[in-house]
Design a protein around this motif. Sequence first.
Motif, PDB file in Angstrom:
ATOM      1  N   LYS A  17      10.910  26.349  -4.581  1.00 56.66           N
ATOM      2  CA  LYS A  17      12.297  26.338  -5.405  1.00 56.66           C
ATOM      3  C   LYS A  17      12.881  27.788  -5.678  1.00 56.66           C
ATOM      4  N   PRO A  18      14.249  27.472  -5.961  1.00 59.44           N
ATOM      5  CA  PRO A  18      14.876  28.861  -6.092  1.00 59.44           C
ATOM      6  C   PRO A  18      14.471  29.567  -7.279  1.00 59.44           C
ATOM      7  N   ASN A  19      14.154  28.853  -8.372  1.00 62.15           N
ATOM      8  CA  ASN A  19      13.806  29.489  -9.668  1.00 62.15           C
ATOM      9  C   ASN A  19      12.386  30.136  -9.421  1.00 62.15           C
ATOM     10  N   GLU A  20      11.488  29.483  -8.447  1.00 59.94           N
ATOM     11  CA  GLU A  20      10.158  29.916  -8.230  1.00 59.94           C
ATOM     12  C   GLU A  20      10.412  31.308  -7.466  1.00 59.94           C
ATOM     13  N   VAL A  21      11.352  31.570  -6.503  1.00 61.61           N
ATOM     14  CA  VAL A  21      11.425  32.470  -5.672  1.00 61.61           C
ATOM     15  C   VAL A  21      11.896  33.678  -6.721  1.00 61.61           C
ATOM     16  N   LEU A  22      12.833  33.288  -7.703  1.00 64.05           N
ATOM     17  CA  LEU A  22      13.394  34.337  -8.665  1.00 64.05           C
ATOM     18  C   LEU A  22      12.142  34.800  -9.214  1.00 64.05           C
ATOM     19  N   ASN A  23      11.294  33.986  -9.710  1.00 60.85           N
ATOM     20  CA  ASN A  23      10.408  34.379 -10.680  1.00 60.85           C
ATOM     21  C   ASN A  23       9.193  35.227  -9.727  1.00 60.85           C
ATOM     22  N   MET A  24       8.951  34.799  -8.796  1.00 57.76           N
ATOM     23  CA  MET A  24       8.106  35.637  -7.764  1.00 57.76           C
ATOM     24  C   MET A  24       8.827  37.272  -7.422  1.00 57.76           C
ATOM     25  N   PHE A  25      10.086  37.156  -7.176  1.00 55.14           N
ATOM     26  CA  PHE A  25      10.772  38.345  -6.798  1.00 55.14           C
ATOM     27  C   PHE A  25      10.874  39.265  -7.992  1.00 55.14           C
ATOM     28  N   SER A  26      11.108  38.760  -9.158  1.00 54.13           N
ATOM     29  CA  SER A  26      11.179  39.373 -10.496  1.00 54.13           C
ATOM     30  C   SER A  26       9.680  40.291 -11.050  1.00 54.13           C
ATOM     31  N   MET A  27       8.721  39.361 -10.618  1.00 53.03           N
ATOM     32  CA  MET A  27       7.419  39.756 -10.957  1.00 53.03           C
ATOM     33  C   MET A  27       6.956  40.932 -10.131  1.00 53.03           C
TER      34      MET A  27
END
Length: 278
Positions: free
Chosen positions: A110-120
Amino acid sequence: MSKHTTQLSILQEDIRTRYDSLSKRLKQVARYILDNSNSVAFDTVASIAQRADVPPSTLIRFASAFGFSGFNEMKQVFRQQLMEETVSYTERARLFRKSSSDEGITTPEKPNEVLNMFSMVNAQALQQLPSQITADQLDEAIAMLSKANNIYIIGLRRSFSVASYLTYALRHLERRAFLIDGLGGMFSEQLSMVSPNDVIIAISYSPYASEAMELVQLGARRGAKQIVITDSQVSPLAAFSDVCFVVREAQLDGFRSQVASMCLAQTIAVSLALNSAN
């Protein structure tokens, strides 16, 4: 020179060069790795060891002999090459899913999962950046830029956005900054007036563009000072640099960030502004 020099091609050449000096077991690993680069990217350590007819511990020794902390770290070089050769981002995403599945890792969907992963991973890369850059390197780079008559910035393909930002920032510092974009294929023409009183900033990551390599060689022949931003100490551009910044960017298999490089570029620009204000 081939169209692109990559971390994998450098590693493969190192293996070929040192082959005769390796032990019998390590030669078996070397032969298998050189002949099966695509399968090495995703096969397990156990399956590679079985096919190379060596114990898994030999793979670890082999990786250590070539400067890696473990065999999985070496595998990342092969995997990155395979990803980079896959132009389609859709196909890269499929390979990402496959590699994650093989290693038992849940792929962000999901987009928010991708965002969380890239942010991390970007946060981790930024935390590590100060330990990769020394104060002496920064001081030398700023001193060189402050004395430069002209500043030429080279950044092709993925590096173009960082080079464009640096050109923009340096122009706002009222520096004579020129972006080498090769419009019309005029790479060498755009750098034809470079002199020993000028500085070249070259930004390139694996796969290293042959045009960038040719330009830094031209700069070296003309006696210009050179600052390189790259991703490896064995980058072919490093040998021509007066200052070489090695930046370890965050990445999710095949999808590399530019956050750390942009942070370094902004650091250079702001530091030069503060130096000029003294």
